[in-house]
Design a protein around this motif. Sequence first.
Motif, short mmCIF file in Angstrom:
data_model
loop_
_atom_site.label_atom_id
_atom_site.label_comp_id
_atom_site.label_asym_id
_atom_site.label_seq_id
_atom_site.Cartn_x
_atom_site.Cartn_y
_atom_site.Cartn_z
N UNK A 153 0.87 -1.10 -0.03
CA UNK A 153 -0.10 -0.08 -0.02
C UNK A 153 0.90 1.36 0.11
N UNK A 154 2.15 1.14 0.52
CA UNK A 154 3.11 2.23 0.47
C UNK A 154 2.67 3.25 1.54
N UNK A 155 1.77 2.71 2.41
CA UNK A 155 1.35 3.91 3.48
C UNK A 155 2.55 4.35 4.53
N UNK A 156 2.80 5.41 4.80
CA UNK A 156 3.87 5.92 5.60
C UNK A 156 3.72 5.82 7.07
N UNK A 157 4.80 5.63 7.84
CA UNK A 157 4.58 5.63 9.39
C UNK A 157 3.90 6.77 9.66
N UNK A 217 5.39 -1.08 10.76
CA UNK A 217 5.43 -0.06 9.91
C UNK A 217 5.20 1.24 10.54
N UNK A 218 5.30 1.39 11.93
CA UNK A 218 4.95 2.72 12.67
C UNK A 218 3.75 3.33 12.51
N UNK A 219 2.74 2.42 12.25
CA UNK A 219 1.41 2.81 12.17
C UNK A 219 0.78 3.29 13.46
N UNK A 220 -0.20 4.16 13.62
CA UNK A 220 -1.10 4.30 14.51
C UNK A 220 -2.27 3.59 14.69
N UNK A 221 -2.32 2.48 15.55
CA UNK A 221 -3.41 1.43 15.30
C UNK A 221 -4.61 1.71 16.42
N UNK A 269 6.49 1.81 20.14
CA UNK A 269 5.53 1.09 19.33
C UNK A 269 4.27 0.84 19.96
N UNK A 270 4.35 0.63 21.40
CA UNK A 270 2.94 0.24 22.17
C UNK A 270 2.38 1.71 22.39
N UNK A 271 2.88 2.68 22.36
CA UNK A 271 2.36 4.05 22.38
C UNK A 271 1.50 4.49 21.24
N UNK A 272 1.55 3.57 20.10
CA UNK A 272 0.82 4.11 19.24
C UNK A 272 -0.43 3.10 18.97
N UNK A 273 -0.50 2.28 20.02
CA UNK A 273 -1.63 1.28 19.88
C UNK A 273 -2.81 1.49 20.93
#
Length: 281
Positions: free
Chosen positions: A50-54, A76-80, A107-111
């Motif tokens: 998909x090429x989605x950025x962090x 991927x550095x996504x916010x999930x 990483x956990x802070x984004x979830x």
Amino acid sequence: MTDTPAPRIMRSVDDVYGDTFDDQEVEAALNESLSPRSLNQLMFDLVAETGLPPGSTVLDVGAREGRYSFELSRRFGFTVRGVEPVRRHLDNAARDLAAFAIEEPEAAARVRIDEGIAEKLTDPSGSVDLIWCRDVLVHVEDLETAFAEFRRVLKPGGRALIFQMTATDLLSPPEAAFMWPPAGIHATSLDPQRIEAAIAAAGLSIAQCIQLHGETRERLEEDGVATSSKQLLWVSRMLRNRAAYEERFGTIAYEYVLTDSLWGVYQMIGKLNPRIYVLSA
């Protein structure tokens, strides 16, 4: 390969046991790997494509205990944001997220994992870059509403990655009636025509549809995990010893585990065909 079996032809005894084919040659060919793909790697590769950025916003629908939410953030550095309706899963996700925060705090802070269902998402319209929904929608009867919600929350051009089991023509109606109710599975939600009609009705388009058949199960066998082999053994034991297992664990556990075991075996023998849909808003 299609899901509709070819007509069967009655063979003669000479056809079967004569010199029509070389048994050893057939066995040698079947012992050669077809290089099956890993389901996890395949799905994460599709995310990468998909090429989605962090920092992109991802919604994990049916997050269970957060395993894939954590991995999407880590890789991927996504916010999930995960949504999950089962209280036990939510409690375990909270525990596992706390442990994840100690090991990988960034990483956990984004979830986050919240209570929720596919048919009634709380995300603002047009706020999500990617929906991840793995092996969940068989439990959702109202697919039309679920996919409409996916379309609503996705940004224009956003994607949804859906892993969905489908039934083939080899699965008989009596088998479906035996299998699905104990596992909370809706038979109509395994019908590929119904699934794709619901996708279209929601205004989503199918960018890719990957039919896996038994491929990822083959990979588990070849890697020595032997999930399907173990499940086949369990099915035999459960069918021979129902009364004892049912008395020990209860009917709900017995019937669910039997269905879950057949779930794997039936993929290997063509009665179930898992698919990955990549959808575009």
